[in-house]
Design a protein around this motif. Structure first.
Motif, PDB file in Angstrom:
ATOM      1  N   PHE A   1     -16.547  57.369  24.599  1.00 31.03           N
ATOM      2  CA  PHE A   1     -17.258  58.579  25.030  1.00 31.03           C
ATOM      3  C   PHE A   1     -18.764  58.458  24.799  1.00 31.03           C
ATOM      4  CE2 PHE A   1     -13.388  61.582  24.324  1.00 31.03           C
ATOM      5  CZ  PHE A   1     -12.824  61.073  25.486  1.00 31.03           C
ATOM      6  N   PHE A   2     -19.180  57.543  23.908  1.00 33.96           N
ATOM      7  CA  PHE A   2     -20.602  57.393  23.602  1.00 33.96           C
ATOM      8  C   PHE A   2     -21.405  56.990  24.831  1.00 33.96           C
ATOM      9  CE2 PHE A   2     -24.057  54.452  22.549  1.00 33.96           C
ATOM     10  CZ  PHE A   2     -24.869  55.284  21.797  1.00 33.96           C
ATOM     11  N   PHE A   3     -20.803  56.239  25.731  1.00 34.75           N
ATOM     12  CA  PHE A   3     -21.540  55.682  26.859  1.00 34.75           C
ATOM     13  C   PHE A   3     -21.690  56.661  28.013  1.00 34.75           C
ATOM     14  CE2 PHE A   3     -19.436  52.196  24.605  1.00 34.75           C
ATOM     15  CZ  PHE A   3     -20.543  51.422  24.270  1.00 34.75           C
ATOM     16  N   ASN A   4     -21.069  57.822  27.922  1.00 36.93           N
ATOM     17  CA  ASN A   4     -21.191  58.837  28.965  1.00 36.93           C
ATOM     18  C   ASN A   4     -21.960  60.024  28.394  1.00 36.93           C
ATOM     19  OD1 ASN A   4     -20.908  60.809  30.934  1.00 36.93           O
ATOM     20  ND2 ASN A   4     -18.784  60.291  31.377  1.00 36.93           N
ATOM     21  N   PRO A   5     -23.142  60.341  28.943  1.00 38.50           N
ATOM     22  CA  PRO A   5     -23.933  61.454  28.385  1.00 38.50           C
ATOM     23  C   PRO A   5     -23.166  62.770  28.341  1.00 38.50           C
ATOM     24  CG  PRO A   5     -25.233  60.173  29.950  1.00 38.50           C
ATOM     25  CD  PRO A   5     -23.833  59.668  30.064  1.00 38.50           C
ATOM     26  N   ALA A   6     -22.248  62.970  29.289  1.00 42.73           N
ATOM     27  CA  ALA A   6     -21.511  64.236  29.333  1.00 42.73           C
ATOM     28  C   ALA A   6     -20.539  64.369  28.171  1.00 42.73           C
ATOM     29  CB  ALA A   6     -20.752  64.355  30.659  1.00 42.73           C
ATOM     30  N   THR A   7     -20.110  63.233  27.578  1.00 40.06           N
ATOM     31  CA  THR A   7     -19.130  63.278  26.491  1.00 40.06           C
ATOM     32  C   THR A   7     -19.710  62.770  25.167  1.00 40.06           C
ATOM     33  OG1 THR A   7     -18.313  61.089  27.137  1.00 40.06           O
ATOM     34  CG2 THR A   7     -17.194  62.995  28.077  1.00 40.06           C
ATOM     35  N   ARG A   8     -21.021  62.610  25.109  1.00 39.64           N
ATOM     36  CA  ARG A   8     -21.611  62.035  23.901  1.00 39.64           C
ATOM     37  C   ARG A   8     -21.457  62.955  22.695  1.00 39.64           C
ATOM     38  NH1 ARG A   8     -26.726  59.099  25.549  1.00 39.64           N
ATOM     39  NH2 ARG A   8     -25.099  57.794  26.479  1.00 39.64           N
ATOM     40  N   LEU A   9     -21.514  64.246  22.914  1.00 39.86           N
ATOM     41  CA  LEU A   9     -21.330  65.177  21.803  1.00 39.86           C
ATOM     42  C   LEU A   9     -19.891  65.133  21.287  1.00 39.86           C
ATOM     43  CD1 LEU A   9     -23.462  68.234  22.956  1.00 39.86           C
ATOM     44  CD2 LEU A   9     -23.968  66.610  21.138  1.00 39.86           C
ATOM     45  N   ASP A  10     -18.937  64.925  22.193  1.00 41.04           N
ATOM     46  CA  ASP A  10     -17.560  64.760  21.747  1.00 41.04           C
ATOM     47  C   ASP A  10     -17.424  63.494  20.901  1.00 41.04           C
ATOM     48  OD1 ASP A  10     -16.097  66.975  23.208  1.00 41.04           O
ATOM     49  OD2 ASP A  10     -17.106  66.001  24.872  1.00 41.04           O
TER      50      ASP A  10
END
Length: 744
Positions: A397-406
């Protein structure tokens, strides 16, 4: 004879019901395969938990793992609510109890005292699970956010890996840091055994799945150890050998003596001891329950079955209590063993019971062989299990800005689990997930649409020629379609939107149909807006109020209870938007009330201006006059008559019925308006409903009489058809404008 639910059941009936049915062999093989998968892990988990108490207790840890697998297998399937679930000691229990064993030992607790505390934790965790099941919490535990579960599983996996590396390298009593700092103490023999086990577990599934990889890996590790012992006779020592599990202590009543000593340790329980273990027990109960219900959902998906969450929690609680009472390890529904059970033919609860029965057989018959199991082989199995528990998909999820907070939530749970404890990790994860949810809610707009009054009010005109006066009134109104959650996180956004209308509008209408939740902070903002509107002699109008929100809250009652809506102030609530618009139209000088408009004779109707008196006399002769009281139905959708109706006095409300809903308000028709034009022109009956808004009268002209009249007065017939078309066209245009506004 056995009694169940008041019915006497004989042994022959039990045999007929369970042992002679077609699926019995599948349950037997499924239970055997599940035992072969679960038992090596259970032994490894037991050794891990008992390791902080001293390497001499490794055999007792292995025995605790087998006892846990046996008791859980015999009790949970009979009392639980899932048909194919296999319950056994699991990684979450091992991680929590091993960490607590270290903590209690560091606090100066003796091995016997530590075992007593761990047993109390297991018993209390079982009690808590039973209470959760009785309270109906089973259906709620599965709603733990995925990032928390992902981080928890990854954290447990890393903890297991870290705890097994010293055993893998031949330093079972050292910590991970001490082991890494002391490479001179590493032993190549256990490392080689562990390497063989890891390679076997990774390679065997590619060759065959008939025999579980864990069993073949364990056999390969034992064979490797015996091969090394051929060259080094010292490795053949079974007593006090830290590289082997060692004797399980069953001979000469040792097991009975150990159990008696274990129970006697509970005599020292006091209130401080219970308070000391209550929070760990609560955490363990929650983790085991989540692990179980997560596995149940997977099993249901694979088998198209349905489990009873609350009953399963009660069954798990009973099993964990019983296991802890006899010195076994608590556990949960395990994914690997359950999937093996299904793939091997298990179809009922009997398969889980057979897994427990086979574990008991292994305890009674194979104890001498279990003593020769290398500790490094068990460590290697757990290391592989630990790596498989790490959720690499969640870490991506780190590599996708939309899921970085997750990803941050997942990483936070992992870090707290590693450097703190699983209790704190669960709390931190849930807290962060709640903050993320609030953040997402605050980022979404609470206003779905904003409409000028003119986009809706024109259909409430009593005559199309009243549009000019309607427009003047509509300019004082604005309609907001609200959506989502109105709570403390979105209250300021709502206030900012509505404050712009204060002093500019006389009527602020709020459609609440799409609102999902409402809290006291949002109602406080609405009350402030209402007070400011009242200072300007303006109104706050609510409509489309849901009967009940998903939370069960009665919104209208809540608005009244909080003082936002009341009969003596400037805030009102209506069931539908149409009712709110009609109320607004009745205020001020927008249009005359329908009851005040005079009845129109034929010659006074603008549509017939310029027609000869003879044609109007002939028209009047074929017309019928129908009188209606307020609320009376003029016609309904589906009625087969083909009459064209002309409003003579009062007002008629035309609406489109919607299945499973009330209706869609199309238009209000006043004196001189045509009603029923669709059925009159196209035939097939009416497609709308028409109801008198006030006492009214209408002229009725049937199609048959119109046809006869058209032969005598073709010009009059053309005028009627032309005006019917104009009326339908105007109403279609109004509807299109409203649809565009709603979809905008």
């Amino acid at each position: 004879m056995y009694s169940r639910n008041g019915h006497r059941v004989t042994l022959s009936e039990i045999k007929q019901r369970y042992l002679s049915r077609p699926g019995f062999s599948g349950d037997m093989w499924g239970g055997l395969a599940a035992m072969l998968v679960a038992l090596p892990s259970a032994i490894a988990f037991g050794v891990t938990i008992f390791a902080p108490l001293g390497s001499s207790l490794a055999a007792q840890g292995a025995l605790a793992g087998i006892l846990g697998a046996t008791v859980l297998g015999l009790i949970v399937p009979l009392a639980g609510g899932s048909t194919r679930l296999i319950t056994a000691p699991c990684a979450p229990a091992a991680a929590v109890l091993a960490a607590l064993a270290v903590t209690f030992t560091q606090q100066g607790s003796s091995p016997v005292g530590t075992l007593m505390l761990l047993g109390m934790i297991g018993i209390l965790a079982g009690v808590i699970q039973i209470v959760l099941g009785l309270a109906g919490i089973g259906r709620l535990i599965k709603f733990i956010p995925f990032p928390v579960v992902s981080g928890y599983l990854s954290g447990v996996g890393l903890i297991i890996i870290g705890s097994q590396i010293p055993k893998f390298l031949g330093m079972p009593e050292a910590s991970l840091i001490e082991t890494l700092r002391s490479p001179g103490g590493w032993q190549w023999q256990p490392a080689l055994v562990g390497g063989v086990v890891v390679a076997t577990m990774l390679l065997i599934p590619r060759i065959t799945r008939v025999v579980p990889a864990a069993i073949l890996a364990l056999l390969a590790g034992a064979a490797c150890y015996l091969g090394l012992a051929w060259f080094d006779p010292a490795l053949m020592e079974i007593v006090d050998n830290p590289l082997l599990v060692g004797p399980l202590g069953q001979e000469s009543g040792a097991f009975t003596d150990g159990l008696r000593q274990y129970w006697q340790s509970f005599s020292g329980i006091d209130f401080s001891s219970v308070a000391k273990v209550m929070l760990p027990a609560l955490t363990l109960a929650a983790l085991l329950s989540i692990d179980t219900l997560k596995t149940c959902l997977v099993v249901d998906t694979m088998t198209s079955s349905h489990h009873n969450s609350n009953r399963e929690l009660m069954g798990q609680g009973l099993g964990n209590m019983a296991s802890s009472l006899i010195g076994g390890i608590p556990g949960a529904g395990t994914m690997g063993a359950s999937l093996i059970n299904i793939s091997s033919g298990g179809t009922t609860k009997l398969s889980g019971f057979m897994a427990g029965l086979f574990s008991l057989g292994a305890l009674l018959l194979l104890s001498p062989l279990i003593a020769w199991v290398p500790v490094a082989a068990l460590a290697a199995i757990l290391i592989v299990i630990g790596f498989r528990m790490i959720d690499t998909h969640g870490l991506a999820f780190f590599f996708n800005p939309a899921t970085r907070l997750d990803f941050i939530v997942i990483l936070s749970v992992i870090m707290v689990a590693i450097f703190g404890n699983l209790i704190a990790a669960s709390g931190v994860g849930v807290a962060l997930a709640i903050l993320l949810f609030i953040r997402e809610q605050t980022r979404s707009t609470v206003v779905r649409n904003r409409f000028e009054g003119g986009e809706f009010f024109h259909k409430h005109a009593l005559k199309l020629r009243d549009m000019e006066r309607v427009a003047r009134n509509a300019g004082q109104s604005v309609i907001f379609e609200l959506q989502g959650s109105l709570f403390f996180g979105t209250a300021s956004q709502l206030q900012g939107v509505l404050e712009k209308e204060v002093g500019e509008r006389k009527f602020v209408i709020l459609s609440m149909r799409r609102v999902q939740s409402l809290d006291i902070t949002a109602t406080h903002v609405l009350e402030q807006i209402k007070d400011r509107l009242e200072e300007c002699d303006a109104y706050l109008v609510f409509c489309d109020i849901p009967k009940g929100l998903p939370s069960g809250l009665k919104m209208k009652r809540f608005l009244k209870a909080t003082g936002v809506v009341g009969p003596t102030n400037k805030a009102f609530a209506f069931k539908r938007l149409d009712e709110a618009l009609e109320w607004v139209m009745s205020q001020g000088e927008a249009t005359q009330a329908a009851t005040e408009l005079p009845a129109l004779e034929l010659k006074e109707l603008p549509v017939f201006s310029g027609q000869s008196e003879a044609s109007l006399r002939d028209l009047e002769s074929v017309l019928e006059v129908h009188a209606l009281q307020a609320g009376e139905v003029l016609f309904s959708a589906g009625d087969k008559d083909d009459e064209l109706l002309i409003v003579r006095r009062g007002a008629i409300r035309v609406s489109v019925p919607i299945p499973d809903k009330e209706s869609y308000h199309l238009i209000n028709c006043g004196p001189g308006e045509f009603v029923g034009g669709m059925g009159f022109i196209a035939g097939g009956g009416h497609v709308t409903d028409a109801v008198a808004v006030s006492d009214a009268e209408v002229y009725a002209l049937s199609r048959k009489r119109f046809n006869a009249l058209s032969r005598q007065h073709p010009e009059l017939a053309l005028v009627i058809i032309e005006n019917v078309a104009l009326n339908l066209s105007s109403r279609l245009r109004i509807t299109i404008d409203e649809v565009q506004a709603l979809r905008g």
